[in-house]
Design an enzyme around this catalytic site. Structure first.
Site, mmCIF file in Angstrom:
data_model
loop_
_atom_site.group_PDB
_atom_site.id
_atom_site.type_symbol
_atom_site.label_atom_id
_atom_site.label_comp_id
_atom_site.label_asym_id
_atom_site.label_seq_id
_atom_site.Cartn_x
_atom_site.Cartn_y
_atom_site.Cartn_z
ATOM 1 N N HIS A 43 0.827 -1.215 0.000
ATOM 2 C CA HIS A 43 0.000 0.000 0.000
ATOM 3 C C HIS A 43 0.852 1.252 0.000
ATOM 4 O O HIS A 43 2.058 1.209 0.240
ATOM 5 C CB HIS A 43 -0.993 0.026 1.178
ATOM 6 C CG HIS A 43 -0.390 0.066 2.550
ATOM 7 N ND1 HIS A 43 -0.151 -1.064 3.289
ATOM 8 C CD2 HIS A 43 0.006 1.106 3.330
ATOM 9 C CE1 HIS A 43 0.361 -0.720 4.464
ATOM 10 N NE2 HIS A 43 0.479 0.598 4.510
ATOM 11 N N GLU A 45 -8.670 4.854 9.550
ATOM 12 C CA GLU A 45 -8.139 4.601 8.213
ATOM 13 C C GLU A 45 -9.144 3.932 7.299
ATOM 14 O O GLU A 45 -10.075 3.259 7.743
ATOM 15 C CB GLU A 45 -6.884 3.728 8.299
ATOM 16 C CG GLU A 45 -7.122 2.370 8.922
ATOM 17 C CD GLU A 45 -5.871 1.511 8.910
ATOM 18 O OE1 GLU A 45 -4.914 1.855 9.612
ATOM 19 O OE2 GLU A 45 -5.862 0.509 8.188
ATOM 20 N N GLN A 103 -3.976 3.526 1.417
ATOM 21 C CA GLN A 103 -4.386 3.562 2.830
ATOM 22 C C GLN A 103 -4.509 5.036 3.231
ATOM 23 O O GLN A 103 -3.494 5.726 3.342
ATOM 24 C CB GLN A 103 -3.331 2.866 3.688
ATOM 25 C CG GLN A 103 -3.658 2.809 5.167
ATOM 26 C CD GLN A 103 -2.487 2.286 5.979
ATOM 27 O OE1 GLN A 103 -1.378 2.799 5.886
ATOM 28 N NE2 GLN A 103 -2.729 1.253 6.770
ATOM 29 N N HIS A 146 3.874 7.207 3.986
ATOM 30 C CA HIS A 146 4.785 6.060 3.943
ATOM 31 C C HIS A 146 4.430 5.159 2.768
ATOM 32 O O HIS A 146 3.367 5.304 2.157
ATOM 33 C CB HIS A 146 4.742 5.266 5.261
ATOM 34 C CG HIS A 146 3.459 4.549 5.526
ATOM 35 N ND1 HIS A 146 2.388 5.126 6.187
ATOM 36 C CD2 HIS A 146 3.044 3.295 5.201
ATOM 37 C CE1 HIS A 146 1.396 4.260 6.274
ATOM 38 N NE2 HIS A 146 1.759 3.135 5.668
ATOM 39 N N GLU A 184 7.323 0.654 5.372
ATOM 40 C CA GLU A 184 6.657 -0.350 6.204
ATOM 41 C C GLU A 184 6.817 -1.724 5.561
ATOM 42 O O GLU A 184 6.821 -1.838 4.323
ATOM 43 C CB GLU A 184 5.166 0.017 6.295
ATOM 44 C CG GLU A 184 4.324 -0.921 7.144
ATOM 45 C CD GLU A 184 2.846 -0.489 7.195
ATOM 46 O OE1 GLU A 184 2.547 0.693 6.897
ATOM 47 O OE2 GLU A 184 2.002 -1.343 7.505
#
Lengths: 142, 142
Positions: free
Chosen positions: B7, B43, B60, B84, B134
């Site tokens: 994502h 989210e 996301q 991110h 991530e």
């Protein structure tokens, strides 16, 4: 219709060092590299996965070839990081026209040439909740 | 091994308005939404495509639930935008250990819970050319 995350564009000061970081840390390899004089960037595409629409998702690492390019100015202001995200579509012209009609500013009158002979345009980040957003139609020869 | 772009995490001030922007502009729909109290975010996950490793790629969208959360502090400093990027792996524990051995700072001692019951960790952006990165192992029930 936008059918995939085509790439994440990441601006860097030194393309060779950044390519080496992605190779050494994650094992990602360069799939394609080129210089795009119009955009003022030297770039490397790292293919991460293939996608359900028959395309693929890449990281696009971008080093400016001149300070007054869009990426050069962005880097001077922000430092290294994610510069833009790109969605893939079979019809960049039609999607750009639809999106322009919705009131989102499209930065080019006509799509220009992107990585691997693709046709691309950009949407104004201020109209997209802060995200510089690219639309891409791949060149079927790639 | 990292096998997909899982994502792109995008921080926003108003989740409902941002979800509506992505729906109205591109036709992207909410696949899943949740509140993650540990991360301090509300989210929405928008599925964009499926990926060749059997997973999928999402946007996301993240709204902080408190100002002192990581995303809340980031938004106050940077405004809306890409917060991110996340790579999917079948083995977040093994990959995080390998990457830590290479000298990249891993932010959690043990993976924590991410979207849809996934297990996640983060790499320090200063060790990743400015990109907060991530690693995600999906929950097979999702």
């Amino acid at each position: 219709m936008l059918t995939r995350i085509d790439h994440i564009g990441i601006a860097c000061f030194d393309l060779d060092k950044t390519v080496e970081f992605y190779r050494a840390t994650y094992g990602f390899e360069v799939f394609h590299s080129e210089i795009n004089e119009e955009q003022g960037v030297r770039e490397a595409m790292l293919k991460i996965n293939e996608t359900s629409d028959g395309g693929a998702s890449y990281l696009q690492l971008l080093e400016p070839t001149r300070e007054d390019s869009a990426v050069g100015k962005w880097l001077a202001k922000n430092g290294e990081g994610v510069h833009h995200i790109a969605f893939g579509t079979a019809d960049v012209d039609g999607d750009a026209a639809d999106i322009r009609e919705k009131g989102v500013r499209v930065l080019y009158d006509e799509p220009r040439t992107g990585s691997m002979g693709s046709r691309i345009t950009f949407l104004h980040p201020k109209d997209c909740h802060g995200v510089l957003t690219e639309l891409v139609t791949s060149n079927p020869e790639h």
